[in-house]
Write a protein that holds these residues in place. Sequence first.
Motif, PDB file in Angstrom:
ATOM      1  N   LEU A 739       0.765  -1.134  -0.161  1.00 31.02           N
ATOM      2  CA  LEU A 739       0.213  -0.067  -0.256  1.00 31.02           C
ATOM      3  C   LEU A 739       0.995   1.034  -0.119  1.00 31.02           C
ATOM      4  N   VAL A 740       1.952   1.083   0.212  1.00 31.53           N
ATOM      5  CA  VAL A 740       2.723   2.538   1.041  1.00 31.53           C
ATOM      6  C   VAL A 740       2.878   2.532  -1.194  1.00 31.53           C
ATOM      7  N   SER A 741       3.887   1.759  -1.792  1.00 35.41           N
ATOM      8  CA  SER A 741       4.492   1.247  -2.871  1.00 35.41           C
ATOM      9  C   SER A 741       3.270   1.672  -3.293  1.00 35.41           C
ATOM     10  N   TYR A 742       2.284   1.672  -3.605  1.00 33.20           N
ATOM     11  CA  TYR A 742       0.944   1.935  -4.293  1.00 33.20           C
ATOM     12  C   TYR A 742       0.558   3.308  -3.747  1.00 33.20           C
ATOM     13  N   MET A 743       0.391   3.739  -2.735  1.00 34.53           N
ATOM     14  CA  MET A 743       0.522   5.745  -2.630  1.00 34.53           C
ATOM     15  C   MET A 743       1.672   6.391  -3.193  1.00 34.53           C
ATOM     16  N   ALA A 744       3.238   5.966  -3.640  1.00 34.45           N
ATOM     17  CA  ALA A 744       4.251   6.468  -4.214  1.00 34.45           C
ATOM     18  C   ALA A 744       4.208   6.217  -5.859  1.00 34.45           C
ATOM     19  N   VAL A 745       3.035   4.599  -5.797  1.00 35.62           N
ATOM     20  CA  VAL A 745       3.832   5.283  -7.666  1.00 35.62           C
ATOM     21  C   VAL A 745       2.204   5.773  -8.256  1.00 35.62           C
ATOM     22  N   CYS A 746       0.922   6.423  -7.679  1.00 33.42           N
ATOM     23  CA  CYS A 746      -0.006   7.256  -8.152  1.00 33.42           C
ATOM     24  C   CYS A 746       0.324   7.891  -8.661  1.00 33.42           C
ATOM     25  N   ALA A 752       2.724   9.373 -16.113  1.00 30.91           N
ATOM     26  CA  ALA A 752       3.938   9.623 -14.827  1.00 30.91           C
ATOM     27  C   ALA A 752       3.448   8.445 -13.990  1.00 30.91           C
ATOM     28  N   SER A 753       3.003   7.745 -13.473  1.00 32.40           N
ATOM     29  CA  SER A 753       2.830   6.437 -13.168  1.00 32.40           C
ATOM     30  C   SER A 753       3.103   5.417 -14.020  1.00 32.40           C
ATOM     31  N   ASN A 754       3.618   4.958 -15.186  1.00 36.65           N
ATOM     32  CA  ASN A 754       4.527   3.945 -16.080  1.00 36.65           C
ATOM     33  C   ASN A 754       5.434   4.362 -15.615  1.00 36.65           C
ATOM     34  N   THR A 755       6.238   5.362 -15.760  1.00 34.28           N
ATOM     35  CA  THR A 755       7.513   5.538 -15.318  1.00 34.28           C
ATOM     36  C   THR A 755       8.495   5.143 -14.616  1.00 34.28           C
ATOM     37  N   THR A 756       6.998   5.528 -13.188  1.00 26.85           N
ATOM     38  CA  THR A 756       7.501   5.739 -11.793  1.00 26.85           C
ATOM     39  C   THR A 756       7.345   3.852 -10.874  1.00 26.85           C
ATOM     40  N   SER A 757       6.749   3.712 -12.037  1.00 25.85           N
ATOM     41  CA  SER A 757       6.498   1.114 -11.746  1.00 25.85           C
ATOM     42  C   SER A 757       7.041   1.026 -12.144  1.00 25.85           C
ATOM     43  N   ILE A 867      -0.894   0.705 -10.975  1.00 29.38           N
ATOM     44  CA  ILE A 867      -1.241   0.466 -13.101  1.00 29.38           C
ATOM     45  C   ILE A 867      -1.974   0.768 -13.531  1.00 29.38           C
ATOM     46  N   VAL A 868      -3.092  -0.686 -12.318  1.00 29.33           N
ATOM     47  CA  VAL A 868      -4.454  -0.520 -12.666  1.00 29.33           C
ATOM     48  C   VAL A 868      -5.098   0.223 -12.065  1.00 29.33           C
ATOM     49  N   VAL A 869      -5.018   0.451 -11.326  1.00 27.44           N
ATOM     50  CA  VAL A 869      -6.585   1.807 -11.069  1.00 27.44           C
ATOM     51  C   VAL A 869      -5.984   3.311 -12.074  1.00 27.44           C
ATOM     52  N   THR A 870      -4.860   3.504 -11.655  1.00 22.92           N
ATOM     53  CA  THR A 870      -4.282   4.645 -13.299  1.00 22.92           C
ATOM     54  C   THR A 870      -5.239   4.813 -14.216  1.00 22.92           C
ATOM     55  N   ARG A 871      -5.155   3.014 -14.645  1.00 24.64           N
ATOM     56  CA  ARG A 871      -5.392   3.051 -16.111  1.00 24.64           C
ATOM     57  C   ARG A 871      -6.955   2.640 -16.077  1.00 24.64           C
ATOM     58  N   PHE A 872      -7.478   2.391 -15.424  1.00 19.60           N
ATOM     59  CA  PHE A 872      -9.181   1.526 -15.527  1.00 19.60           C
ATOM     60  C   PHE A 872     -10.215   2.581 -14.690  1.00 19.60           C
ATOM     61  N   ILE A 873      -9.589   2.708 -13.914  1.00 19.14           N
ATOM     62  CA  ILE A 873     -10.689   4.151 -13.266  1.00 19.14           C
ATOM     63  C   ILE A 873      -9.938   5.762 -13.349  1.00 19.14           C
TER      64      ILE A 873
END
Length: 1077
Positions: A739-746, A752-757, A867-873
């Motif tokens: 979850l910490v990684s999720y907050m950092a990548v979003c 931008a999410s692709n680059t960070t991930s 990536i799933v959240v930023t891409r599909f929601i």
Amino acid sequence: MSNSTSSNGHPERPRGRFFNHRLRQASFISPITGERSSRNFTLRDASHRRNDDLDGPSETSPLLWGAGDGGEVASTTGRFRLNAMREKFCEYMQDFWSFATSRTGLGIFKCSIAYLVGSLATLVPAISTLIGPRQDSKHMVATVTVWFHPARSIGSMHEATVLAIIALCYSGLVSFTSMAISMFFGQQDLLVVGHVIDLIVFIGGGLGFIAWTKQYFGHPLVNVACSLASLGCITVLIKEGAVQAGAFSDDRVLQVLLMVVGGVLATTAVNVLVLPVTARESLVRDLEKNTDLLGEMLISITSAFLSGREVDLTDDYYKKLNEEHQASLSAMSKDLGEAKREHLVLGNEGIFAAEEQLVDCLAELAQSLGGLRSATFAQFAFMKESVSVAGSRANSPIRAPSKQVPSILSVITEAPEEGEVLVNGSPLPDGAGSPAKTISPERRASIEPPTAIRTPEDMFVAFLAQLGPPTKSLVYTLKKLLDELPFEQRSQSQWKWLAWTGRDVKIAVNDDFHNNLKSAIALYRSSRKEALQSLYASRGLNAAAVTQQSPKPSSFAGQKAGANGSAAKPTNDRQTSASEEVIADIEEVSACCGHFSFSLLDFAEDVLTYLKVLDDLKDAVEHRKRTWTWLAPWLYGKDDQANNESRKVRRVGDFDNHDEARDVGHGIPVHIKQADSFADPDRRDRTWTYRLYRFLRSLQRDDIKFAVKVGLGALLYALPAFVAYTRPFFVHWRGEWGLVSYMAVCSMTVGASNTTSINRFIGTFIGACLAILAWVLASDHGDANPWLLGFFGWLVSLGCFYLIIAKNNGPMGRFILLTYNLGALYSYSLSIKDDDNDDDEGGIDPAIWDIVAHRLVAVIAGCIWAIVVTRFIWPISARRKLKEGLCLLWLRMGLIWKRDPLALFLLGEPRSNYMDIREESALQSFLSNLEGLRKAANSEFELRGPFPDKLIGRVLDRTGRMLDAFHAMNVVIVKNLQYTPGEAAVLRYTRAERFEVSARISHLFSVLASSIKLEYPLNDVMPSVEHTRDRLLARISEFRRSGDGRDVATEQDYELIYAYGMSFTLLNPSFFDLFHG
């Protein structure tokens, strides 16, 4: 010698269009001594960088290093190789030492020290026990030092500390409130209800609010504070288990908060005590560098204009200058904000106010330089247009090729007819300036302008022959003056332990600078006036002769007729159009060169303002007065607010006394009158339904969508931690770090999410490998050596902070070090004391492979979920935002032209800022945001094909040039409170043509925006502004010859109409060709 290589071995630059024409003689005024000198000089002499780049081996330099005769070289080959290796090694060591002692290198060293101090909270039991009894989470102190690093100025640390305190308060509020609610519903046997509230309000809402704050402010320090807040909230809400159990455990929350505070204190102590860096000192360096870059760019732009050599503004040298200048502006703005906090703490409010004005002044100089650049590109566009339509000029019988003579950028010497001239304070000896008295006929022909103006090149040569010498002299004086500013050379004191107490700065300005620059400007004004009077007289004769020529058009008459596929006209109309276009071409060259000269004069006057602001700063430094009014702003806020309001409305009412509309030569068109009501906010319906619509519309903003979807994603990811059946699995695989990684990548956009991930994936894998290596080397069956582990972690931190600070790859460096903490430091904390039921990971004999695998899986799962959240929601595509932003920018520019920028003199100020050209600085900022979106869009992958990065880059570059032209026109508009009688006469005479031009340009911008929005290709033939522009320029030329009011119009009165005419020159067919390429 080859034509492509100069004598010193460097590639020879193109000579330019006007190489065959030499300038007449002139002189310049020294900004230091005030003497009018006749020393030989060129613009290249004033450029330190170009002279350094051209430094090559001299004729006495040996061809081979250390080479003697052939036999000696052959016998000492081994020694030569050994010496070469030694030299190479010494060179590498010297470069390493230079980097290590630089600000970047020292910053990396400070970060590694802070990380080492943070690691002591895990490695040293005496320090560990001060934080709390639980041992397995003490690595969080080192984790905080990774995000909250000390490689920043003291002023930045002030702000970072305040933001960290706010983040701690927020995480504490969320933690205690969530536990209280869970405990309350647990006592009521409604623990599930409490869990639902915690998930929706504190997980979804709390983390969503953190994401919105991060996006709304978009500041690096705010991002750090948001990371700390999310780390504290997730640790308490997910990992500790008190919320899930319905218990109130303040000791666990306090321990987490203490660990965060410990990391912040360690970083702050290192920042202040170890090699402190002040933002004030950084601002001084930024001001010096920016001033130097302004002078270098001024030299390049002037050289390009005088030589007609476009490569001077498109080569790598100028691109590097421009990139450094943009970076300097950004650094200057950042350091000013950080220096503000230092000044406020020390009570130097007066000094900060002067420095703020100084930064604003340099920003204005940069925009004025953009006006000069736009005038230069207007010249290139006009020459390209003429040459491309006329075809090759080599076979033209109108003008025979002239002989090769020195370049127009040749050395300027003093004209003997200008009287006795002093050189270094002494008169020239007899005969020193005499060569001009025996000028050969060939040389005189090369110096004098052509007597017959038949081609655009002839017109430019005629103008440059007259305006070139005073232009070069003023530019040379300005460059030498900028070299002396803004501060004097001072001793470099790098190792100052109390650097935050003050600074050693001496402003390099005196009264002589003002007087000398004023003298140079006066000399330029007089020389330009005489040159233009002579040139306009001869030009008028040529224009009159053109109108009386035979029906057969001249070599470039009618070149642009039919360029856009227009149908042929009858003979008489074609002849009339040809004569009109010839006159328009002559006037366009006048406008181009006149606009450049006016822009240069505005730049010189801005330098005078720069000197005045430096005087204010010098007075504030020498007469320092300590004040702390910011501690009680309510006592001083009224006066400051009144001053701010007076600055905001300084232009209000300036145009209310306009009288052009009363002198109706032509009525004001309906579309001009209706332009105000088109964007008038007062005319909108203010019913409750409209207000409800505006509120609902605000909820559809991208930042609101981003916060909602991040909160929703966090809620779904944390849901297994609140279900009794799935929580053991969630805890076993350390889902909280996912979850910490999720907050950092979003991130806001998909790119931008692709680059960070991607950086997170790679960094996590590298950090896991380093953690395994460190633990294998430092431990023996669970008994680890803390000293060896600490030293190894310090070495790892050096490499990671090098990526973060030197390479500006923060995600990669942070994720490597964070994964190393979760592996190596966490394993050591377990080996000392295991009291958290961590037997699944080895207990007191940690299973490093399991520990690393759990963290690696958790981090990868969090990245994939982001990536799933930023891409599909509610996906927010950087490509889409870039397209919409570019469309909006062009529509905004079209609205400005819809009303006509000069309508300020007709209708007063517009009712909406959207139609005010004085808002062009906001357009420049918006263009900078589009550049950031372009970088993010390049990281987005779509099935329809790759992102056209180069094409969009060229489009944004051309749009930036148009905004530079907007600024040049804006400077002229706001410079004077009211227009002069001469300007009024010019505007009255060209009113109808201006309205036609503004309507056509507004139409073009609308077509461009519509094409981008609909993703529909542009038509092969676009509406052209060339004919309307020709009519406007011909009308200006007619006004000069026979217009009403021409007697009261001075040359300065044409500055406004020239800036207007040059502002749309770049909107030519070559711009539309970008969309077909």
